[in-house]
Design a protein around this motif. Structure first.
Motif, PDB file in Angstrom:
ATOM      1  N   ASN A   6       5.059  30.675  36.996  1.00 53.75           N
ATOM      2  CA  ASN A   6       4.003  30.903  37.986  1.00 53.75           C
ATOM      3  C   ASN A   6       3.562  32.359  37.925  1.00 53.75           C
TER       4      ASN A   6
ATOM      5  N   ARG B  70       7.466  15.348  45.198  1.00 53.85           N
ATOM      6  CA  ARG B  70       6.837  15.906  46.417  1.00 53.85           C
ATOM      7  C   ARG B  70       7.120  15.081  47.672  1.00 53.85           C
TER       8      ARG B  70
ATOM      9  N   ILE C 219       6.384  15.197  30.838  1.00 50.37           N
ATOM     10  CA  ILE C 219       6.750  16.140  29.778  1.00 50.37           C
ATOM     11  C   ILE C 219       8.041  16.913  30.083  1.00 50.37           C
TER      12      ILE C 219
ATOM     13  N   GLY D  88      11.204  29.238  28.547  1.00 51.48           N
ATOM     14  CA  GLY D  88       9.971  29.414  27.765  1.00 51.48           C
ATOM     15  C   GLY D  88      10.199  29.597  26.273  1.00 51.48           C
TER      16      GLY D  88
ATOM     17  N   ALA E  28      13.948  14.538  42.183  1.00 55.67           N
ATOM     18  CA  ALA E  28      13.181  14.824  43.407  1.00 55.67           C
ATOM     19  C   ALA E  28      11.718  15.058  43.056  1.00 55.67           C
TER      20      ALA E  28
ATOM     21  N   LEU F 122      15.090  17.885  50.703  1.00 54.62           N
ATOM     22  CA  LEU F 122      15.304  18.485  49.373  1.00 54.62           C
ATOM     23  C   LEU F 122      16.476  19.485  49.403  1.00 54.62           C
TER      24      LEU F 122
ATOM     25  N   ALA G 265      11.343  21.960  37.831  1.00 55.20           N
ATOM     26  CA  ALA G 265      10.099  21.965  37.042  1.00 55.20           C
ATOM     27  C   ALA G 265       8.978  21.473  37.935  1.00 55.20           C
TER      28      ALA G 265
ATOM     29  N   SER H 115       7.469  14.995  36.037  1.00 52.90           N
ATOM     30  CA  SER H 115       6.376  14.848  35.063  1.00 52.90           C
ATOM     31  C   SER H 115       6.902  14.170  33.804  1.00 52.90           C
TER      32      SER H 115
HETATM   33  P1  NDP Z   1       3.454  18.805  36.803  1.00 52.47           P
HETATM   34  O1  NDP Z   1       2.443  19.416  37.719  1.00 52.47           O
HETATM   35  O2  NDP Z   1       3.045  17.772  35.842  1.00 52.47           O
HETATM   36  O3  NDP Z   1       4.630  18.204  37.700  1.00 52.47           O
HETATM   37  C1  NDP Z   1       5.130  18.864  38.814  1.00 52.47           C
HETATM   38  C2  NDP Z   1       6.135  17.999  39.522  1.00 52.47           C
HETATM   39  O4  NDP Z   1       6.583  18.701  40.680  1.00 52.47           O
HETATM   40  C3  NDP Z   1       5.565  16.673  40.003  1.00 52.47           C
HETATM   41  O5  NDP Z   1       6.446  15.630  39.653  1.00 52.47           O
HETATM   42  C4  NDP Z   1       5.484  16.832  41.524  1.00 52.47           C
HETATM   43  O6  NDP Z   1       5.770  15.672  42.257  1.00 52.47           O
HETATM   44  C5  NDP Z   1       6.611  17.817  41.776  1.00 52.47           C
HETATM   45  N1  NDP Z   1       6.391  18.543  43.027  1.00 52.47           N
HETATM   46  C6  NDP Z   1       5.271  19.138  43.479  1.00 52.47           C
HETATM   47  N2  NDP Z   1       5.482  19.694  44.697  1.00 52.47           N
HETATM   48  C7  NDP Z   1       6.774  19.444  45.003  1.00 52.47           C
HETATM   49  C8  NDP Z   1       7.589  19.759  46.127  1.00 52.47           C
HETATM   50  N3  NDP Z   1       7.121  20.445  47.173  1.00 52.47           N
HETATM   51  N4  NDP Z   1       8.875  19.342  46.119  1.00 52.47           N
HETATM   52  C9  NDP Z   1       9.369  18.653  45.078  1.00 52.47           C
HETATM   53  N5  NDP Z   1       8.638  18.332  43.981  1.00 52.47           N
HETATM   54  C10 NDP Z   1       7.360  18.715  43.956  1.00 52.47           C
HETATM   55  O7  NDP Z   1       4.149  20.043  36.087  1.00 52.47           O
HETATM   56  P2  NDP Z   1       5.006  20.149  34.714  1.00 52.47           P
HETATM   57  O8  NDP Z   1       6.207  19.294  34.782  1.00 52.47           O
HETATM   58  O9  NDP Z   1       4.101  20.048  33.571  1.00 52.47           O
HETATM   59  O10 NDP Z   1       5.451  21.686  34.819  1.00 52.47           O
HETATM   60  C11 NDP Z   1       6.233  22.168  35.889  1.00 52.47           C
HETATM   61  C12 NDP Z   1       6.365  23.667  35.773  1.00 52.47           C
HETATM   62  O11 NDP Z   1       7.032  23.973  34.574  1.00 52.47           O
HETATM   63  C13 NDP Z   1       5.046  24.434  35.725  1.00 52.47           C
HETATM   64  O12 NDP Z   1       5.225  25.679  36.350  1.00 52.47           O
HETATM   65  C14 NDP Z   1       4.814  24.629  34.242  1.00 52.47           C
HETATM   66  O13 NDP Z   1       4.032  25.782  33.983  1.00 52.47           O
HETATM   67  C15 NDP Z   1       6.229  24.832  33.780  1.00 52.47           C
HETATM   68  N6  NDP Z   1       6.442  24.464  32.374  1.00 52.47           N
HETATM   69  C16 NDP Z   1       7.128  25.354  31.599  1.00 52.47           C
HETATM   70  C17 NDP Z   1       7.378  25.065  30.290  1.00 52.47           C
HETATM   71  C18 NDP Z   1       8.162  26.046  29.494  1.00 52.47           C
HETATM   72  O14 NDP Z   1       8.115  25.984  28.279  1.00 52.47           O
HETATM   73  N7  NDP Z   1       8.914  26.924  30.116  1.00 52.47           N
HETATM   74  C19 NDP Z   1       6.877  23.843  29.644  1.00 52.47           C
HETATM   75  C20 NDP Z   1       6.260  22.922  30.568  1.00 52.47           C
HETATM   76  C21 NDP Z   1       6.038  23.252  31.875  1.00 52.47           C
HETATM   77  P3  NDP Z   1       4.820  14.370  42.255  1.00 52.47           P
HETATM   78  O15 NDP Z   1       5.110  13.665  40.960  1.00 52.47           O
HETATM   79  O16 NDP Z   1       5.292  13.602  43.439  1.00 52.47           O
HETATM   80  O17 NDP Z   1       3.420  14.863  42.343  1.00 52.47           O
END
Ligand code: NDP
Length: 311
Positions: free
Chosen positions: A232, A190, A169, A266, A188, A195, A208, A167
């Motif tokens: 989660n 989806r 962010i 967090g 990595a 993996l 993430a 992502s």
């Molecule tokens: P996004 O949904 O924007 O991104 C998730 C990423 O995970 C995407 O790049 C996606 O790939 C990838 N993904 C999904 N499924 C798989 C898989 N099976 N194998 C490998 N990669 C996969 O989420 P965020 O980056 O915004 O957040 C990720 C997590 O972090 C969430 O749980 C969020 O709540 C948490 N978070 C926590 C924060 C904190 O302060 N602790 C701050 C921000 C987020 P693809 O690009 O191909 O779709």
């Protein structure tokens, strides 16, 4: 048995450091950093985040400016507010809480923030600066992850780092920061094949994704440093619990160090927002920055020690 990286304690140290810096600045220069938070709409989770950010801002002695706009606010009105805040000398950081309502173009809004006040590090200029190895405003979550990794490992040079998730962010800036710290970085997503094999090679694993406990202990390289960004909500034993993207209970038996969920990444995110606001203030005022986070920390020195020395 892994060292459990205590993000809550780390964040508390960082806030204490910021508080002390703000007090010194106030005494010497008669000014304090100001952070503006903008929330559009009534999303309950966003309300909690913004309240928490504002509370911690005042706790470290900074000024907090809160803008709670109703869900019907137009893009034009929001852009006008940003133009006013960009021009306001009392405001050094601007945070627009995401997600925004669907009728507002988030990219346009983020890119309307003065990049020097972009304390989330999402403005395209800051993304470009980070990508090209120049001094940027760094996104808070990956910045917090880097601080904890450096504190635990010292130098990251030459390590195999795997970031799961891409992502804008978290995943992408995280990978850029690890690269800037001389790691060999794999990203990595989806569509990544094999993996498990990538995870097995990682000295540093940052996950993430947002899929509960998707990384099992068997995939993790013994001794690896594991940073679990995922948050989660799941039901277990009739109770709602927060878990990460890594199976913490078994992974802690294999990893060298691991962040728990909750209490890992967090708490560091908001502390880094405050750190960025202080940095933005220092840059605007031409003051020395609290510590140069442009990847030039002395190798092998924990960030907390470094921060203490700088104060
Ligand atoms: P996004 O949904 O924007 O991104 C998730 C990423 O995970 C995407 O790049 C996606 O790939 C990838 N993904 C999904 N499924 C798989 C898989 N099976 N194998 C490998 N990669 C996969 O989420 P965020 O980056 O915004 O957040 C990720 C997590 O972090 C969430 O749980 C969020 O709540 C948490 N978070 C926590 C924060 C904190 O302060 N602790 C701050 C921000 C987020 P693809 O690009 O191909 O779709």
């Amino acid at each position: 048995m892994a060292t459990i990286i205590d993000g809550k304690a780390f964040a508390s140290n960082l806030r204490q450091f910021i508080h002390a810096q703000v007090a010194q600045i106030k005494e010497k220069h008669g000014k304090i950093p100001g952070l503006a938070t903008i929330l559009v709409g009534e999303d309950p989770a966003s309300q909690v985040y913004v309240r928490s950010k504002a509370k911690q801002t005042t706790e470290v002695g900074m000024a907090s400016f809160k803008y709670a706009l109703d869900a019907g606010t137009s893009e034009k009105e929001l852009l006008k507010l940003l133009a006013d805040l960009n021009a306001n000398d009392e405001i050094h950081g601007i945070l627009v809480q995401l997600p925004l309502p669907r009728h507002i173009n988030a990219e346009k809004v983020i890119n309307a923030i003065d990049p020097r006040k972009d304390v989330d590090g999402f403005h395209v200029s800051n993304v470009g600066l980070l990508g090209s190895g120049q001094k940027a405003m760094l996104p808070c979550t990956p910045l917090g992850c880097m601080m904890m990794l450096r504190d635990h490992l010292g130098s990251l040079r030459g390590k195999n780092a795997l970031v799961v998730g891409r992502s804008n962010i978290v995943g992408k800036p995280m990978a850029q920061m690890l690269l800037a710290d001389d790691c060999t970085v794999t990203i990595a997503h989806r569509y990544t094949e094999g993996l498990a094999d990538h995870v097995k090679r990682a000295d540093i694993l940052v996950v993430a994704v947002g899929r509960p406990e998707m990384i099992p202990a068997e995939w993790i390289k013994p001794g690896a440093a594991v940073i679990d960004v995922g948050i989660n909500r799941i039901e277990r034993g009739g109770q709602i619990r927060l878990v990460g993207d890594v199976d913490f209970a078994s992974a802690k038996e294999v990893a060298g160090a691991i962040t728990p969920v909750p209490g890992g990444v967090g708490p560091m995110t908001i502390a880094c927002l405050l750190f960025n606001t202080l940095t933005a203030f220092c840059r605007t005022m031409g003051l020395p920055e609290p510590v140069d986070m442009g990847f030039s920390l002395v190798e092998g020195v924990g960030i907390v020690q470094e921060l203490k020395r700088a104060s």
